[in-house]
Design an enzyme around this catalytic site. Structure first.
Site, PDB file in Angstrom:
ATOM      1  N   HIS A 136       0.823  -1.209   0.000  1.00  0.00           N
ATOM      2  CA  HIS A 136       0.000   0.000   0.000  1.00  0.00           C
ATOM      3  C   HIS A 136       0.865   1.270   0.000  1.00  0.00           C
ATOM      4  O   HIS A 136       0.560   2.245  -0.693  1.00  0.00           O
ATOM      5  CB  HIS A 136      -0.929  -0.032   1.219  1.00  0.00           C
ATOM      6  CG  HIS A 136      -1.683   1.241   1.430  1.00  0.00           C
ATOM      7  ND1 HIS A 136      -1.392   2.122   2.437  1.00  0.00           N
ATOM      8  CD2 HIS A 136      -2.704   1.796   0.729  1.00  0.00           C
ATOM      9  CE1 HIS A 136      -2.212   3.161   2.358  1.00  0.00           C
ATOM     10  NE2 HIS A 136      -3.013   2.987   1.334  1.00  0.00           N
ATOM     11  N   GLU A 175       1.965   1.854  -3.416  1.00  0.00           N
ATOM     12  CA  GLU A 175       0.890   2.470  -4.210  1.00  0.00           C
ATOM     13  C   GLU A 175       0.946   3.993  -4.054  1.00  0.00           C
ATOM     14  O   GLU A 175       0.855   4.728  -5.042  1.00  0.00           O
ATOM     15  CB  GLU A 175      -0.470   1.926  -3.756  1.00  0.00           C
ATOM     16  CG  GLU A 175      -1.664   2.600  -4.411  1.00  0.00           C
ATOM     17  CD  GLU A 175      -2.822   2.774  -3.437  1.00  0.00           C
ATOM     18  OE1 GLU A 175      -3.202   1.797  -2.757  1.00  0.00           O
ATOM     19  OE2 GLU A 175      -3.336   3.903  -3.349  1.00  0.00           O
ATOM     20  N   HIS A 176       1.117   4.477  -2.834  1.00  0.00           N
ATOM     21  CA  HIS A 176       1.196   5.929  -2.619  1.00  0.00           C
ATOM     22  C   HIS A 176       2.440   6.533  -3.284  1.00  0.00           C
ATOM     23  O   HIS A 176       2.383   7.625  -3.845  1.00  0.00           O
ATOM     24  CB  HIS A 176       1.223   6.240  -1.117  1.00  0.00           C
ATOM     25  CG  HIS A 176      -0.135   6.249  -0.485  1.00  0.00           C
ATOM     26  ND1 HIS A 176      -0.656   7.351   0.153  1.00  0.00           N
ATOM     27  CD2 HIS A 176      -1.081   5.288  -0.399  1.00  0.00           C
ATOM     28  CE1 HIS A 176      -1.873   7.066   0.616  1.00  0.00           C
ATOM     29  NE2 HIS A 176      -2.150   5.816   0.299  1.00  0.00           N
ATOM     30  N   GLU A 226      -3.717   7.690   7.441  1.00  0.00           N
ATOM     31  CA  GLU A 226      -4.814   6.969   6.782  1.00  0.00           C
ATOM     32  C   GLU A 226      -5.293   5.833   7.685  1.00  0.00           C
ATOM     33  O   GLU A 226      -6.491   5.615   7.872  1.00  0.00           O
ATOM     34  CB  GLU A 226      -4.356   6.421   5.422  1.00  0.00           C
ATOM     35  CG  GLU A 226      -5.468   5.668   4.685  1.00  0.00           C
ATOM     36  CD  GLU A 226      -5.046   5.151   3.316  1.00  0.00           C
ATOM     37  OE1 GLU A 226      -3.896   5.388   2.911  1.00  0.00           O
ATOM     38  OE2 GLU A 226      -5.876   4.498   2.656  1.00  0.00           O
TER      39      GLU A 226
END
Lengths: 443, 450
Positions: free
Chosen positions: A72, A75-76, A152
Site C-alpha cells: 500500500h 501504491e502511494h 490513513e
C-alpha cells in the site's frame, strides 16, 4: 507503427476474441502484448470517455513478514515522480484533462485507474507505463508520505470500532497467512517502513508480464492495441516469481472474538468462514453466489424470519467475497434489536441457516433468484468504470475471462439442491469466527 | 508568436465544442402540467426516472425530526393491496431499483428498470406515492432500523461533528435539526405523522421529473402523467426563512476516544444564483475542492504529511449557503492545520491566483463536466438537479463559458465574501493541543428535541 507489428496485433485480436454466440456478460475483447501483458477492452459507447486501469498481480499478500503495509505504501509512492513526471504531477495532469484518477491496494492486487475523455487514452497510457519501471521518489517525499499512510490508518481503522473488530477477526480466521494481516499494515511496522522495502517490492512485482490492462468505455480493442504496443509494449518482460503463499491452518473449532469499547453504542454480531474463491473452484463459487441471493435481501428468509417476524434484529444479511487468490470468505451479520443480546441473535441466525441447510430451497425460489441475478447483469454495463472494476477484480485474483463472460449462462443450470449442498458443505459444516462488538461493560 | 498560435487553437477547440450539446435534453410539460426533462438514450434496454418535490425535511416539526426520512423508508413497505413482503418481492424479482430520499429541501426518488419490466416498475412507483399502506408492523420496523442507525452513528466522529456544526451554523433555523431524526423523536412517530408529511410534500406543483433511457418523448409524457397525474395540483406551503450564519466563537470541542481529532470549519457561502457563484466554484477548486490540485491538499498532506485528506466544499441549500472545509489529524497537528487553512484562505482574498492554477481549474471543471453522465441514473438525477436549481435547459452547454469567464479578480472577490468572516470550528475526538476551546459533552438533536 511498423507494418509487421500491426499484422501481429491483428492476429492477436482475431485469435483471442471469442466468437461463440451464447449471451455474454460484458462482450469483452482481449489480447496479449509480446511482453506478456494482458489487454482487456469492454466497449461502452454512452459518453466519449473511458476508464483506464492497470492491475498488478501483487498486493499485501506478497509482503515479507515484518514490513506489513509495503504494498500500500508503494501504491502511494507511485505518485511521487519519475524522470518525466514531477512528484504529484500525475494526478494534476489527469485533472487538467478533466479526468479523475486514484489507486487501491488489496491483499491480491494493486490497481491504478484514470477516467478521462477518450482522446486522452494514448497520453494516459504513456504516463502509466512511465511509472512501471522508472519511479524516482525523493527522500523527503517518501518520509512525508509514510506519515500520510499512518494517518490513513488512524482515520480509517484506529478510530472505528467496527473496523478494529474486523481486523482482529481476520487475524484469527487466517492464521499464518497474509489475509490475516491488515492491508494498511500494523502501526509499529508502518512507522519503520523504508524506501528499500518498497523498492524491493516494486522491482520484484511491477512488470508488464505481471500486469493486466483493463479499459472500459468508448473505444475498441482495435483502437487500443497500437497505443498499448507503443507504451506498455516497449517495456521488457521481467522474471516475476510465482505467488507462493503460506498455508493457513484450518480452524480446529468455532472461535469467538469480542471487542468491547466505551465508544460502542450499537452492538453488532457477525460470523465469518473461509470458503472457496472463484479461482479455487468456480463451480462452488457460482453456487455460493446463488446462495447469497437466496438468503439475503428484504424478501430473503433471514430478514423475513429475524427482522420481520421474530423482531430480534433491526438488520441482517450475508455476503460472499469470491475474488481471492487463496480462500474467499462468507459472512453472516446482524444488528440486534434493543434488549436482545448478541448471543441470542447469533443463535437465531445460526438456527435459521441450519434450517435452510436442512430443508433447502424450492425450485420456484431458485428460478426467481437466477432471473434476478441475470437481470442485474444487464445493469453491470450501465456504468463507465464499473465493467473495468469488476473484470479487474476477477482477473487479478486468478479467474479467467471465460469465468466472467459465461457467468449468466452458467447460472441457468443451477438447482435448489446445488444451493443447499454448498450451504451445508462450505458454510455450516465449517468452523468459523464469530465476532461481537459490544459497549464496554455492556451486554 | 507561440502564445498567439496557442490562443487561436484554443478558440477553435472551444468553438467546435460549443456546437456539440453535452446532453440532448428535451424540456417538456405533460398534459397535466408536470415539468419533465428527457434524454433519450438507446444504448441499453434500461429506463431511469428520477423526481423530486420541493418540500422535505426542513418542514419536519422539531419534535418529529426525521419524519420525512421515515416516510422515504416506509413508502416501499407495501402499497394499495400489496403488503410489504410482496411489494419488496415484486421489486426484487423484476430487478427494479427503487429508492426514496429526503434531504432538507427536497423529497426525491429514483427508479431504474429494464425495459421489459417497465410497466411493473411504474405501477409500483405510483402505488407507493398514491396509496402507501403504512402498516403498523412496517412503520415500527423502519423506526427500529433508523434508531439502530442513529446509535451506530454515535461511533462516527464525522457524524458527531455534523450534529454540532449544523446546530451552530443554522442556529434557530429548521436546517439546524437532524434530517435523520432523534432517538426520542423517531421512537414517537406513527402512521399519522407519515400521512401528514406525505400531504406536505407530494403535489404536482412542486414536482420535477428527469428521465433517461430507452424511451420516446410521447411515452415519457404518458408515463409521467400516469405515475404522478393523480397527485393534488398544489399544497399550501409553510414559508421558510433565510438562515444567516451566526458569529464565530471559540472552537467547539467534543471528546471521543480516538487517536485523531476531526476538524471541520464553516464560513458563509455563496448562493447558486449569486453572480459570484461560478467564481466561487473555481475558487473552491483551487482552495480545497480540487483534491491533489488544491492548495489545502498540497500544503497539509503533500508538503507536511499531517493528514490523509483535507477538502473544502460549497454547501448550498435553498435558504442558506455555507462553505465548509475539514480533515482529521493528530491532536498536536490541529492548531498548525487551522493556521495553514487560515493562511491559505487569506492568500485567496489578498493575492491573485497564478495563471497556471486558474487554467488548471478551468481545464478540470470544463473537461470533467461531460464525464459525469456515465450511467442512466447519473443522467436522470442531473436532469432533476438542474430543474431544482431553476437552471435553463441550456445550462450544461453554457457551463464552460461561465467557468472560462472567471478572472483572478473575480476569485479574490468571491474569496473575500467567504473568508473575510472568521470560521466556526468544530473538533471531535482527541483533545487538541494548545487551543482554547469550548468543550461540549452533549450532542444537539440526537437524543431529543435539542
Amino acid at each position: 507503427m511498423p507494418l509487421r507489428l500491426a499484422i501481429l496485433c491483428a492476429a492477436l485480436i482475431l485469435g483471442v476474441t471469442p466468437a461463440d454466440a451464447a449471451p455474454r456478460m460484458y462482450n469483452a475483447q482481449s489480447a496479449r502484448l509480446a511482453n506478456g501483458m494482458m489487454v482487456v477492452v469492454i466497449p461502452v459507447h454512452r459518453t466519449p470517455a473511458l476508464t483506464h486501469m492497470v492491475w498488478y498481480k501483487a498486493g499485501a499478500g506478497e509482503e515479507p513478514f515484518g514490513v506489513s503495509g509495503t504494498a500500500h505504501f508503494m501504491e502511494h509512492l507511485m505518485f511521487k515522480g519519475t524522470p518525466d513526471m514531477a512528484p504529484g504531477a500525475f494526478s494534476t495532469t489527469i485533472q487538467r484533462m478533466g479526468g479523475n484518477d486514484n489507486a487501491f491496494t488489496s491483499w491480491d492486487y494493486t490497481a491504478y485507474y484514470q477516467t478521462v475523455p477518450k482522446e486522452r487514452l494514448g497520453q494516459v497510457m504513456k504516463m502509466e507505463a512511465g511509472r512501471m519501471n522508472d519511479l524516482t521518489p525523493k527522500l523527503n517525499d517518501i518520509l512525508s508520505e509514510r506519515q500520510v499512510v499512518i494517518e490513513e490508518r488512524r482515520q480509517t481503522t484506529d478510530g472505528d470500532p467496527g473496523a478494529m473488530l474486523r481486523e482482529r477477526m481476520n487475524n484469527v480466521l487466517f492464521p499464518n497467512h497474509p489475509y490475516g494481516r491488515p492491508i494498511l499494515g500494523w502501526m509499529s511496522e508502518m512507522q519503520t517502513l523504508k524506501w528499500v522495502d518498497a523498492l524491493a517490492f516494486y522491482k520484484k512485482w511491477y512488470a508488464p508480464n505481471n500486469a493486466i490492462l483493463v479499459i472500459s468505455g468508448d473505444t475498441t480493442l482495435e483502437e487500443v492495441m497500437p497505443l498499448a504496443q507503443a507504451t506498455y509494449g516497449a517495456l521488457p518482460a521481467e522474471p516475476v516469481p510465482s505467488r507462493v503463499r503460506l498455508v493457513s491452518p484450518k480452524l480446529e473449532g468455532e472461535v469467538s472474538v469480542t471487542m468491547a469499547r466505551e465508544d460502542v453504542h450499537q452492538p453488532q454480531w457477525l460470523r465469518e468462514v473461509r470458503v472457496p474463491s472463484t479461482r479455487q473452484n468456480r463451480d462452488v463459487s457460482i453456487r455460493l453466489e446463488l446462495l447469497e441471493d437466496l438468503l439475503g435481501g428484504a424478501t430473503g428468509r433471514l430478514y423475513q424470519e429475524l427482522v420481520v417476524k421474530a423482531k430480534i434484529a433491526t438488520s441482517v444479511g450475508v455476503g460472499y467475497s469470491p475474488n481471492a487468490i487463496d480462500d474467499g470468505t462468507w459472512v453472516a451479520y446482524g444488528t440486534p434489536a434493543p434488549g436482545v443480546s448478541t448471543e441470542k441473535l447469533g443463535a437465531a441466525m445460526n438456527a435459521q441457516m441450519a434450517l435452510a441447510g436442512k430443508n433447502g430451497f424450492t425450485a420456484t425460489e431458485v428460478k426467481a433468484a437466477i432471473a434476478r441475478l441475470q437481470d442485474a447483469a444487464v445493469y453491470a454495463r450501465d456504468s463507465l468504470a464499473g465493467p473495468a472494476m469488476s473484470i479487474g477484480y476477477m482477473l487479478a485474483t486468478g479467474a479467467t475471462l471465460d469465468d466472467i463472460e459465461t457467468w449468466p449462462t452458467r447460472l441457468e443450470s443451477l438447482t435448489a439442491k446445488d444451493a443447499q449442498d454448498v450451504l451445508n458443505t462450505y458454510v455450516l459444516n465449517q468452523n468459523g469466527v464469530t465476532g461481537t462488538l459490544l459497549p464496554k461493560g455492556g451486554k | 508568436m507561440k502564445r498567439i498560435i496557442l490562443i487561436v487553437l484554443a478558440l477553435c477547440a472551444f468553438t467546435s465544442a460549443a456546437y456539440a450539446k453535452v446532453l440532448d435534453i428535451q424540456a417538456l410539460t405533460t398534459p397535466k402540467g408536470i415539468r419533465v426533462w428527457l434524454v433519450e438514450d438507446h444504448t441499453l434496454p434500461v429506463l431511469a426516472l428520477s423526481f423530486a418535490f420541493r418540500s422535505a425535511a426542513a418542514t419536519d416539526p422539531v419534535n418529529k425530526q426525521g419524519v420525512s426520512q421515515l416516510l422515504s423508508n416506509t413508502l416501499d413497505e407495501g402499497a394499495g393491496d400489496i403488503k410489504a413482503r410482496e411489494y419488496q418481492g415484486l421489486l426484487r424479482d423484476n430487478a427494479i431499483d427503487l429508492g426514496f430520499d429526503s434531504s432538507r429541501d427536497y423529497f426525491s426518488g429514483d427508479v431504474r428498470t429494464l425495459l421489459r419490466h417497465q410497466d411493473a416498475a411504474l405501477k409500483l412507483l405510483k402505488l407507493a406515492l398514491m396509496s402507501p399502506r403504512f402498516d403498523a408492523e412496517a412503520v415500527e420496523r423502519m423506526k427500529q432500523a433508523n434508531l439502530s442507525r442513529i446509535r451506530s452513528s454515535l461511533d462516527d466522529p464525522s457524524w458527531i461533528g455534523a450534529r454540532i456544526m449544523n446546530d451552530r451554523i443554522y442556529e434557530g433555523h429548521p436546517y439546524a435539526l437532524n434530517v435523520g431524526g432523534t432517538l426520542s423523536g423517531m421512537a414517537a412517530l406513527n402512521a399519522e405523522d407519515l400521512r401528514a408529511a406525505r400531504a406536505r410534500h407530494f403535489a404536482r406543483g412542486q414536482l420535477v421529473v428527469g428521465i433517461a433511457g430507452d424511451i420516446k418523448k410521447e411515452d415519457a409524457l404518458r408515463i409521467v402523467d400516469q405515475v404522478f397525474g393523480d397527485l393534488p395540483a398544489t399544497v399550501k406551503k409553510a414559508a421558510i426563512s433565510e438562515s444567516v450564519m451566526p458569529a464565530f466563537g471559540k472552537p467547539i470541542f467534543y471528546y471521543r476516544n480516538q487517536p485523531q481529532t476531526n476538524l471541520s470549519m464553516a464560513w458563509p457561502g455563496i448562493d447558486v444564483h449569486d453572480p459570484d457563484y461560478y467564481a466561487a466554484v473555481v475558487m473552491d477548486y483551487i482552495f480545497g475542492g480540487g483534491g491533489f490540485s488544491s492548495r489545502l491538499m498540497d500544503e497539509v498532506r503533500e508538503k507536511h504529511g499531517l493528514t490523509y485528506g483535507i477538502y473544502s466544499s460549497m454547501a448550498n441549500l435553498v435558504h442558506a449557503s455555507r462553505y465548509m472545509a475539514g480533515g482529521s489529524m493528530l491532536p498536536k497537528n490541529v492548531a498548525p492545520t487551522i493556521a495553514m487553512v487560515k493562511k491559505i484562505a487569506n492568500d485567496m482574498l489578498t493575492t491573485d491566483v497564478t495563471d497556471d492554477e486558474l487554467q488548471a481549474a478551468k481545464d478540470y471543471l470544463t473537461g470533467s463536466m461531460p464525464l459525469r453522465f456515465s450511467s442512466s441514473t447519473n443522467i436522470s438525477g442531473a436532469l432533476v438537479s438542474l430543474q431544482l436549481n431553476n437552471r435553463p435547459v441550456t445550462a450544461l452547454d453554457d457551463f464552460n463559458g461561465k467557468i472560462n469567464a472567471v478572472t483572478p479578480a473575480d476569485i479574490k472577490r468571491a474569496a473575500a465574501r467567504i473568508f473575510k468572516t472568521q470560521p466556526v470550528i468544530v473538533l471531535v475526538g482527541a483533545k487538541p493541543d494548545g487551543l482554547d476551546v469550548e468543550t461540549v459533552t452533549t450532542l444537539p438533536n440526537v437524543t431529543g428535541g435539542k
